[in-house]
Design an enzyme around this catalytic site. Structure first.
Site, PDB file in Angstrom:
ATOM      1  N   LYS A 160      38.010  38.258  45.128  1.00  0.00           N
ATOM      2  CA  LYS A 160      37.038  37.572  44.276  1.00  0.00           C
ATOM      3  C   LYS A 160      35.694  37.585  44.993  1.00  0.00           C
ATOM      4  O   LYS A 160      35.085  36.543  45.253  1.00  0.00           O
ATOM      5  CB  LYS A 160      37.506  36.146  43.953  1.00  0.00           C
ATOM      6  CG  LYS A 160      38.433  36.115  42.736  1.00  0.00           C
ATOM      7  CD  LYS A 160      38.837  34.724  42.348  1.00  0.00           C
ATOM      8  CE  LYS A 160      37.830  34.017  41.489  1.00  0.00           C
ATOM      9  NZ  LYS A 160      37.785  34.490  40.085  1.00  0.00           N
TER      10      LYS A 160
HETATM   11  N1  PMP Z   1      40.468  38.964  36.891  1.00  0.00           N
HETATM   12  C1  PMP Z   1      39.241  38.441  37.039  1.00  0.00           C
HETATM   13  C2  PMP Z   1      38.053  39.342  37.030  1.00  0.00           C
HETATM   14  C3  PMP Z   1      39.074  37.064  37.223  1.00  0.00           C
HETATM   15  O1  PMP Z   1      37.865  36.526  37.381  1.00  0.00           O
HETATM   16  C4  PMP Z   1      40.231  36.232  37.212  1.00  0.00           C
HETATM   17  C5  PMP Z   1      40.075  34.760  37.399  1.00  0.00           C
HETATM   18  N2  PMP Z   1      40.099  34.429  38.760  1.00  0.00           N
HETATM   19  C6  PMP Z   1      41.489  36.824  37.052  1.00  0.00           C
HETATM   20  C7  PMP Z   1      41.569  38.205  36.886  1.00  0.00           C
HETATM   21  C8  PMP Z   1      42.748  36.010  37.031  1.00  0.00           C
HETATM   22  O2  PMP Z   1      43.008  35.441  38.284  1.00  0.00           O
HETATM   23  P1  PMP Z   1      43.744  34.051  38.430  1.00  0.00           P
HETATM   24  O3  PMP Z   1      44.855  34.035  37.464  1.00  0.00           O
HETATM   25  O4  PMP Z   1      44.217  34.054  39.830  1.00  0.00           O
HETATM   26  O5  PMP Z   1      42.732  32.987  38.138  1.00  0.00           O
END
Ligand code: PMP
Length: 297
Positions: A160
């Site tokens: 992220k």
């Molecule tokens: N892809 C992107 C680009 C995101 O921003 C997120 C949100 N964090 C996710 C996938 C899903 O990740 P998570 O389920 O861990 O929040």
């Protein structure tokens, strides 16, 4: 715009480099490396009933992401977990969003930034459904994005890292301006990848098909939903999905910490009928993240 409560002008406390400080005092200088060069990595977490769902998994992803960006957050996973809990508590929050971010400071300004201080701050705020509940159950409309998820050889694609969201914001805006709620991105090879803020699933009967997360986040929600699906006896298939295949699926939904489980009614001009599989998984997901509530109902 007048009724927007700006995020820098609120009551409450933000955890900033080891202490809780007044919300409005949590500032950084404009000469911060993280701002100019995107040397920043963040998390998006949700607390339900005051407890952050899968807190340690989020913290581990934050710490790993920082390492991928070549910096070390000066706190342990346990310390960061505790700091997140303190932030939720200090702000008297129960159902909220939690946003830790780590970034390089101002000590050096240039591509080389080896001696910059690594900062960490954590904010938390009240946050309801990412998409209004009514709209969520009807299914949201997705546009096709123009930008693609990058080849992992060209970007730290499975973190992220703040910089990866540059194209997500552009695509989300493009979609919103054209009357859509979200955008679906392909990857650099032209395979179906993910939305700007969450992963995607398609269904055929009780089979769940999801793009193999080899150049984007294998989200924590995605992993949770697959576990729940297996418990229901559904089959989970990770594979390459081409855009031409979308017309052959029954249902479609996106998942993410913010989006939770959100049914999708169309991608471009391909329509889906939000049905029993996404509704079941939406209900199972909500019962998992807020177990107290499910038991009380
Ligand atoms: N892809 C992107 C680009 C995101 O921003 C997120 C949100 N964090 C996710 C996938 C899903 O990740 P998570 O389920 O861990 O929040």
């Amino acid at each position: 715009m007048a009724d927007l409560m700006s995020y820098d002008d609120r009551d409450g406390f933000i955890w900033f480099n080891g202490e809780l400080i007044a919300w409005r005092d949590a500032k950084l200088h404009m000469l911060s490396h993280g701002l100019h060069y995107a040397s920043a990595v963040f998390e998006g977490e949700r607390a339900y009933g005051g407890e952050v769902f899968e807190l340690t998994k989020h913290t581990e992803r934050l710490v790993d992401g920082a390492q991928t960006l070549d910096f070390e957050i000066p706190y342990s996973v346990a310390e960061i977990d505790e700091a997140c809990r303190q932030t939720v508590k200090a702000n008297n929050l129960s159902d909220c969003y939690v946003r830790p971010i780590a970034w390089r400071g101002s000590e050096m300004m240039g591509v080389s930034a080896q001696a910059t201080k690594i900062n960490l701050s954590i904010a938390a705020w009240d946050w309801g459904s990412y998409f209004p509940m009514e709209e969520r159950l009807k299914g949201i409309k997705l546009a096709w994005a123009t930008y693609r998820r990058p080849d992992p050889a060209t970007a730290p694609a499975r973190t992220k890292a703040a910089g990866l969201y540059m194209i997500c914001t552009i695509e989300k805006h493009r979609a919103e301006k054209a009357g859509y709620a979200e955008a679906l991105m392909l990857d650099w090879r032209g395979h179906v990848a993910e939305c700007t803020s969450g992963n995607i699933f398609f269904t055929k009967g009780t089979e769940l098909h999801s793009p193999t997360p080899d150049c984007f986040l294998d989200g924590i929600t995605r992993q949770t939903v697959m576990e729940l699906a297996r418990k229901r006896g559904y089959t989970c298939i990770d594979r390459t999905i081409m855009p031409e295949e979308l017309k052959d699926f029954d249902e479609c939904f996106m998942v993410g910490t913010a989006a939770e489980v959100t049914p999708i009614k169309s991608v471009g001009d391909i329509e889906f009928q939000p049905g029993v599989v996404c509704e079941t998984l939406l209900n199972d997901y909500m019962a998992t993240v807020q177990p107290g509530k499910a038991a009380a109902e």
